[in-house]
Design a protein around this motif. Structure first.
Motif, PDB file in Angstrom:
ATOM      1  N   LYS A 130      -6.682 -53.921  -1.006  1.00 44.85           N
ATOM      2  CA  LYS A 130      -5.883 -55.018  -1.552  1.00 44.85           C
ATOM      3  C   LYS A 130      -4.616 -54.441  -2.167  1.00 44.85           C
ATOM      4  O   LYS A 130      -4.590 -53.286  -2.591  1.00 44.85           O
ATOM      5  N   ALA A 131      -3.560 -55.242  -2.194  1.00 45.03           N
ATOM      6  CA  ALA A 131      -2.274 -54.765  -2.691  1.00 45.03           C
ATOM      7  C   ALA A 131      -2.381 -54.398  -4.168  1.00 45.03           C
ATOM      8  O   ALA A 131      -2.689 -55.260  -4.992  1.00 45.03           O
ATOM      9  N   PRO A 132      -2.123 -53.155  -4.521  1.00 46.97           N
ATOM     10  CA  PRO A 132      -2.241 -52.734  -5.925  1.00 46.97           C
ATOM     11  C   PRO A 132      -0.929 -52.898  -6.673  1.00 46.97           C
ATOM     12  O   PRO A 132       0.151 -52.959  -6.079  1.00 46.97           O
ATOM     13  N   ALA A 133      -1.014 -52.979  -7.996  1.00 39.73           N
ATOM     14  CA  ALA A 133       0.183 -52.873  -8.818  1.00 39.73           C
ATOM     15  C   ALA A 133       0.738 -51.467  -8.658  1.00 39.73           C
ATOM     16  O   ALA A 133       0.011 -50.514  -8.369  1.00 39.73           O
ATOM     17  N   GLY A 134       2.057 -51.334  -8.818  1.00 42.64           N
ATOM     18  CA  GLY A 134       2.656 -50.036  -8.583  1.00 42.64           C
ATOM     19  C   GLY A 134       3.863 -49.777  -9.459  1.00 42.64           C
ATOM     20  O   GLY A 134       3.954 -50.255 -10.598  1.00 42.64           O
ATOM     21  N   LEU A 135       4.816 -49.026  -8.891  1.00 39.24           N
ATOM     22  CA  LEU A 135       5.979 -48.592  -9.649  1.00 39.24           C
ATOM     23  C   LEU A 135       6.783 -49.772 -10.189  1.00 39.24           C
ATOM     24  O   LEU A 135       7.234 -49.754 -11.338  1.00 39.24           O
ATOM     25  N   ARG A 136       6.970 -50.787  -9.365  1.00 41.01           N
ATOM     26  CA  ARG A 136       7.753 -51.948  -9.794  1.00 41.01           C
ATOM     27  C   ARG A 136       7.159 -52.589 -11.032  1.00 41.01           C
ATOM     28  O   ARG A 136       7.883 -52.952 -11.966  1.00 41.01           O
ATOM     29  N   GLN A 137       5.847 -52.699 -11.081  1.00 46.80           N
ATOM     30  CA  GLN A 137       5.198 -53.363 -12.213  1.00 46.80           C
ATOM     31  C   GLN A 137       5.251 -52.498 -13.477  1.00 46.80           C
ATOM     32  O   GLN A 137       5.544 -52.993 -14.567  1.00 46.80           O
ATOM     33  N   CYS A 138       4.983 -51.199 -13.352  1.00 45.62           N
ATOM     34  CA  CYS A 138       4.922 -50.379 -14.573  1.00 45.62           C
ATOM     35  C   CYS A 138       6.307 -50.088 -15.135  1.00 45.62           C
ATOM     36  O   CYS A 138       6.443 -49.794 -16.323  1.00 45.62           O
ATOM     37  N   LEU A 139       7.349 -50.188 -14.305  1.00 41.51           N
ATOM     38  CA  LEU A 139       8.707 -49.990 -14.812  1.00 41.51           C
ATOM     39  C   LEU A 139       9.332 -51.282 -15.314  1.00 41.51           C
ATOM     40  O   LEU A 139      10.226 -51.253 -16.168  1.00 41.51           O
ATOM     41  N   GLY A 140       8.853 -52.418 -14.805  1.00 38.53           N
ATOM     42  CA  GLY A 140       9.487 -53.681 -15.148  1.00 38.53           C
ATOM     43  C   GLY A 140       8.702 -54.585 -16.071  1.00 38.53           C
ATOM     44  O   GLY A 140       9.206 -55.623 -16.500  1.00 38.53           O
ATOM     45  N   ASP A 141       7.459 -54.198 -16.383  1.00 42.79           N
ATOM     46  CA  ASP A 141       6.606 -55.041 -17.220  1.00 42.79           C
ATOM     47  C   ASP A 141       6.032 -54.186 -18.347  1.00 42.79           C
ATOM     48  O   ASP A 141       5.263 -53.251 -18.105  1.00 42.79           O
ATOM     49  N   ASN A 142       6.401 -54.503 -19.559  1.00 40.89           N
ATOM     50  CA  ASN A 142       5.943 -53.712 -20.707  1.00 40.89           C
ATOM     51  C   ASN A 142       4.434 -53.777 -20.914  1.00 40.89           C
ATOM     52  O   ASN A 142       3.866 -52.929 -21.615  1.00 40.89           O
ATOM     53  N   ASP A 143       3.796 -54.777 -20.336  1.00 48.93           N
ATOM     54  CA  ASP A 143       2.353 -54.922 -20.498  1.00 48.93           C
ATOM     55  C   ASP A 143       1.558 -54.079 -19.500  1.00 48.93           C
ATOM     56  O   ASP A 143       0.331 -53.995 -19.594  1.00 48.93           O
ATOM     57  N   VAL A 144       2.244 -53.487 -18.531  1.00 54.58           N
ATOM     58  CA  VAL A 144       1.572 -52.661 -17.518  1.00 54.58           C
ATOM     59  C   VAL A 144       1.745 -51.191 -17.893  1.00 54.58           C
ATOM     60  O   VAL A 144       2.872 -50.689 -17.985  1.00 54.58           O
ATOM     61  N   GLU A 145       0.645 -50.506 -18.128  1.00 52.21           N
ATOM     62  CA  GLU A 145       0.671 -49.103 -18.509  1.00 52.21           C
ATOM     63  C   GLU A 145       0.693 -48.212 -17.267  1.00 52.21           C
ATOM     64  O   GLU A 145       0.305 -48.633 -16.174  1.00 52.21           O
ATOM     65  N   PHE A 146       1.139 -46.980 -17.443  1.00 52.47           N
ATOM     66  CA  PHE A 146       1.158 -46.042 -16.330  1.00 52.47           C
ATOM     67  C   PHE A 146      -0.233 -45.899 -15.710  1.00 52.47           C
ATOM     68  O   PHE A 146      -0.382 -45.862 -14.488  1.00 52.47           O
ATOM     69  N   GLY A 147      -1.227 -45.802 -16.569  1.00 52.63           N
ATOM     70  CA  GLY A 147      -2.589 -45.631 -16.067  1.00 52.63           C
ATOM     71  C   GLY A 147      -3.077 -46.787 -15.229  1.00 52.63           C
ATOM     72  O   GLY A 147      -4.001 -46.631 -14.416  1.00 52.63           O
ATOM     73  N   ASP A 148      -2.458 -47.953 -15.396  1.00 50.04           N
ATOM     74  CA  ASP A 148      -2.865 -49.124 -14.628  1.00 50.04           C
ATOM     75  C   ASP A 148      -2.445 -49.038 -13.170  1.00 50.04           C
ATOM     76  O   ASP A 148      -3.005 -49.746 -12.312  1.00 50.04           O
ATOM     77  N   VAL A 149      -1.441 -48.223 -12.859  1.00 49.17           N
ATOM     78  CA  VAL A 149      -0.911 -48.181 -11.495  1.00 49.17           C
ATOM     79  C   VAL A 149      -1.230 -46.873 -10.780  1.00 49.17           C
ATOM     80  O   VAL A 149      -0.950 -46.741  -9.584  1.00 49.17           O
ATOM     81  N   ILE A 150      -1.797 -45.903 -11.475  1.00 48.62           N
ATOM     82  CA  ILE A 150      -2.165 -44.643 -10.834  1.00 48.62           C
ATOM     83  C   ILE A 150      -3.474 -44.823 -10.074  1.00 48.62           C
ATOM     84  O   ILE A 150      -4.498 -45.187 -10.648  1.00 48.62           O
ATOM     85  N   GLN A 151      -3.432 -44.598  -8.775  1.00 48.84           N
ATOM     86  CA  GLN A 151      -4.636 -44.602  -7.943  1.00 48.84           C
ATOM     87  C   GLN A 151      -5.156 -43.167  -7.909  1.00 48.84           C
ATOM     88  O   GLN A 151      -4.670 -42.327  -7.155  1.00 48.84           O
ATOM     89  N   ALA A 152      -6.105 -42.890  -8.759  1.00 48.93           N
ATOM     90  CA  ALA A 152      -6.543 -41.509  -8.970  1.00 48.93           C
ATOM     91  C   ALA A 152      -7.515 -41.057  -7.882  1.00 48.93           C
ATOM     92  O   ALA A 152      -8.450 -41.775  -7.517  1.00 48.93           O
ATOM     93  N   ASP A 153      -7.274 -39.865  -7.379  1.00 53.52           N
ATOM     94  CA  ASP A 153      -8.191 -39.205  -6.442  1.00 53.52           C
ATOM     95  C   ASP A 153      -8.588 -40.098  -5.288  1.00 53.52           C
ATOM     96  O   ASP A 153      -9.775 -40.234  -4.974  1.00 53.52           O
ATOM     97  N   VAL A 154      -7.613 -40.695  -4.609  1.00 53.99           N
ATOM     98  CA  VAL A 154      -7.930 -41.447  -3.394  1.00 53.99           C
ATOM     99  C   VAL A 154      -8.431 -40.495  -2.312  1.00 53.99           C
ATOM    100  O   VAL A 154      -9.072 -40.902  -1.341  1.00 53.99           O
ATOM    101  N   PHE A 155      -8.116 -39.240  -2.488  1.00 53.84           N
ATOM    102  CA  PHE A 155      -8.569 -38.129  -1.650  1.00 53.84           C
ATOM    103  C   PHE A 155      -8.692 -36.955  -2.611  1.00 53.84           C
ATOM    104  O   PHE A 155      -7.968 -36.922  -3.611  1.00 53.84           O
ATOM    105  N   PRO A 156      -9.593 -36.023  -2.380  1.00 60.97           N
ATOM    106  CA  PRO A 156      -9.714 -34.912  -3.318  1.00 60.97           C
ATOM    107  C   PRO A 156      -8.365 -34.263  -3.634  1.00 60.97           C
ATOM    108  O   PRO A 156      -7.640 -33.843  -2.728  1.00 60.97           O
ATOM    109  N   ASN A 157      -7.998 -34.242  -4.912  1.00 60.31           N
ATOM    110  CA  ASN A 157      -6.761 -33.657  -5.435  1.00 60.31           C
ATOM    111  C   ASN A 157      -5.514 -34.485  -5.155  1.00 60.31           C
ATOM    112  O   ASN A 157      -4.403 -34.024  -5.442  1.00 60.31           O
ATOM    113  N   LEU A 158      -5.654 -35.691  -4.611  1.00 61.58           N
ATOM    114  CA  LEU A 158      -4.480 -36.507  -4.298  1.00 61.58           C
ATOM    115  C   LEU A 158      -4.559 -37.862  -4.995  1.00 61.58           C
ATOM    116  O   LEU A 158      -5.480 -38.640  -4.769  1.00 61.58           O
ATOM    117  N   SER A 159      -3.566 -38.133  -5.860  1.00 64.02           N
ATOM    118  CA  SER A 159      -3.434 -39.426  -6.521  1.00 64.02           C
ATOM    119  C   SER A 159      -2.127 -40.074  -6.071  1.00 64.02           C
ATOM    120  O   SER A 159      -1.189 -39.390  -5.641  1.00 64.02           O
TER     121      SER A 159
END
Length: 252
Positions: A130-159
């Motif tokens: 599903k379409a995730p929140a990303g750079l546009r949201q975390c830079l343009g919306d004060n309520d969106v934190e960096f951690g909310d848009v980081i897709q962590a470890d979608v592959f080993p060692n790759l976020s």
């Protein structure tokens, strides 16, 4: 200076993978490269040659580039890189994704950011369910934190951080204090950060990203890119006090 050449696969379909939960053990790929170990909810395109064709010339080219950058760039403490091009259609995203995957497979904790908020393409390579929140949201919306848009470890060692879709004001967002803070966070938390950018002749976005990231690698396409265009972009980035570490020639 980095000078590298690679051929892109002509297969552009998303038929490569069905993603499953990542185990603690090594990477597993079946004989037909149809299943890649990754985080549940993500599918990996065959255009990621390190996965679909690990013994190919293309994959070896990215492996060679990764080894060179690890020794000469990252080894000297320069842990971020903007992937830039003078014109559209030369394979910037192809290079950014494959280079990030090569770093991840070499054991470096890697962040890949899609900073192209005009025509984003990271989802063409690593598709979420599903379409995730990303750079546009975390830079343009004060309520969106960096951690909310980081897709962590979608592959080993790759976020990943997706673009979050097309933005009406990408230059403003990329020049914001939030963008600088995001990059600072990535530099602190990851071994290497790769940033994909839109073409330099269509906007100043790539220049803004490279200025923030401080280092850039240019991508050109054989029999398509003009030396004068590439040189002009290199001069512009240099005038912005970004260091151009070299060029990468796509041959497809």
């Amino acid at each position: 200076m980095v000078e590298q050449q690679v051929s892109e696969q002509t297969d552009t379909g998303m038929d490569a993978t069905a993603a499953v939960d990542a185990p603690a053990g090594p990477l597993v790929i079946d004989d037909n490269a149809q299943t890649v170990i990754g985080r549940s909810g993500f599918r990996f395109s065959r255009k990621i040659v390190a996965l679909s064709a690990p013994n190919s010339i293309q994959a070896e080219s990215f492996g060679s580039l990764q080894t060179h950058l690890k020794a000469k760039h990252i080894g000297d403490g320069r842990r971020s890189l903007a992937i830039c091009a003078a014109t559209q259609g030369v394979g910037t995203s192809f290079v950014a994704v494959n280079l990030a995957m090569s770093f991840a497979m070499a054991g470096l904790n890697t962040m890949l950011i899609d900073a192209n908020m005009r025509s984003p393409s990271l989802e063409d390579y690593i598709a979420p369910d599903k379409a995730p929140a990303g750079l546009r949201q975390c830079l343009g919306d004060n309520d969106v934190e960096f951690g909310d848009v980081i897709q962590a470890d979608v592959f080993p060692n790759l976020s990943l951080i997706y673009s979050g879709g097309v933005a009406p004001n990408p230059q403003e967002l990329l020049a914001s204090r939030a963008m600088s803070e995001l990059l600072d966070t990535c530099l602190r938390d990851y071994d290497v950060t790769i940033v994909d950018t839109p073409p330099g002749n269509s906007s100043a976005d790539a220049r803004r990203v490279a200025m923030a990231v401080r280092y850039a690698m240019l991508v050109a396409k054989k029999d398509s890119s003009y030396v004068s265009d590439v040189k002009q972009l290199a001069d512009e980035l240099t005038s912005d006090r970004a260091t151009v570490i070299g060029t990468f020639l796509n041959d497809f």
